[in-house]
Design a protein around this motif. Structure first.
Motif, short mmCIF file in Angstrom:
data_model
loop_
_atom_site.label_atom_id
_atom_site.label_comp_id
_atom_site.label_asym_id
_atom_site.label_seq_id
_atom_site.Cartn_x
_atom_site.Cartn_y
_atom_site.Cartn_z
N ARG A 11 0.84 -1.21 0.00
CA ARG A 11 0.00 0.00 0.00
C ARG A 11 0.87 1.26 0.00
O ARG A 11 0.67 2.16 -0.81
N SER A 13 4.04 1.57 -0.83
CA SER A 13 4.84 1.63 -2.05
C SER A 13 3.99 2.07 -3.24
O SER A 13 4.44 2.85 -4.08
N HIS A 14 2.75 1.58 -3.31
CA HIS A 14 1.88 2.00 -4.40
C HIS A 14 1.56 3.48 -4.30
O HIS A 14 1.53 4.20 -5.30
N ARG A 15 1.34 3.98 -3.09
CA ARG A 15 1.08 5.42 -2.91
C ARG A 15 2.30 6.22 -3.37
O ARG A 15 2.16 7.22 -4.05
N SER A 18 2.32 6.28 -7.09
CA SER A 18 1.21 7.11 -7.57
C SER A 18 1.55 8.59 -7.45
O SER A 18 1.27 9.38 -8.37
N ALA A 41 4.02 3.33 -12.83
CA ALA A 41 2.90 3.35 -11.87
C ALA A 41 1.63 2.77 -12.49
O ALA A 41 0.89 2.03 -11.83
N VAL A 44 1.99 -1.06 -12.57
CA VAL A 44 1.82 -1.68 -11.26
C VAL A 44 0.34 -1.69 -10.86
O VAL A 44 -0.18 -2.71 -10.40
N GLY A 45 -0.34 -0.56 -11.06
CA GLY A 45 -1.76 -0.51 -10.72
C GLY A 45 -2.58 -1.49 -11.53
O GLY A 45 -3.44 -2.21 -11.00
N LEU A 48 -1.88 -5.15 -10.31
CA LEU A 48 -2.60 -5.48 -9.08
C LEU A 48 -4.06 -5.78 -9.38
O LEU A 48 -4.64 -6.73 -8.84
N VAL A 88 -6.73 0.85 -6.61
CA VAL A 88 -6.00 -0.30 -6.08
C VAL A 88 -6.45 -0.68 -4.67
O VAL A 88 -6.34 -1.84 -4.29
N ILE A 125 6.36 -4.80 -6.80
CA ILE A 125 6.33 -3.37 -6.50
C ILE A 125 7.67 -2.90 -5.95
O ILE A 125 8.10 -1.78 -6.20
N CYS A 129 9.66 0.18 -7.45
CA CYS A 129 10.04 1.34 -6.62
C CYS A 129 11.52 1.64 -6.78
O CYS A 129 11.92 2.82 -6.88
#
Length: 135
Positions: A11, A13-15, A18, A41, A44-45, A48, A88, A125, A129
């Motif tokens: 979560r 890492s995704h933020r 983003s 990004a 990855v989104g 998922l 996500v 992810i 990153c």
């Protein structure tokens, strides 16, 4: 690292991805020369979301991957960082619900668990990153 810690790291890492996609999205990524930060990004989104469809499939459902490809909505380049996160978040909530829930896993071509998907997502992810940090 336990399952919920993995989800929390995914979560966060995704933020991070983003936010970088919105603030520095056009910067090229050296480790993936054909992609910008926004494209990483977006990838990855989308991945998922794609995996969510397979998490909803029976462990022996050999049509799960093809169906997931057909059903996963694209992540468009015009999303802002909150929209990336909003798309996500339901996937992460689903992934975190039951680590031992049986499902289809395309990497094994059959049975697996949501916990295995979480481990795979964390690996994926993490690599991206690092790619974005190098940009």
């Amino acid at each position: 690292m336990d399952h919920q810690a993995r989800i929390g790291t995914i979560r966060a890492s995704h933020r991070y991805l983003s936010e970088r996609a919105v603030t520095q999205g056009s910067i090229g990524v050296p480790n993936t020369p054909a992609w910008t930060i926004r494209e990483v990004a977006t990838h990855v989104g989308w991945a998922l979301s794609f995996w969510r469809h397979m998490m909803d499939s029976a462990p022996d459902d050999q049509t799960a991957r093809d169906r997931a490809l057909a059903e996963t909505a694209p992540f468009t380049p015009d999303l802002d960082s909150e929209q990336f996160v909003e798309r996500v978040e339901p996937v992460l909530a689903h992934m975190s619900a039951d680590e031992h829930a049986q499902c289809y896993v395309s990497m094994t071509g059959g049975p697996g668990t949501r916990g295995l998907w979480a481990r795979h997502a964390l690996s994926e992810i993490g690599v991206h990153c690092m790619d974005v940090e190098a940009a």
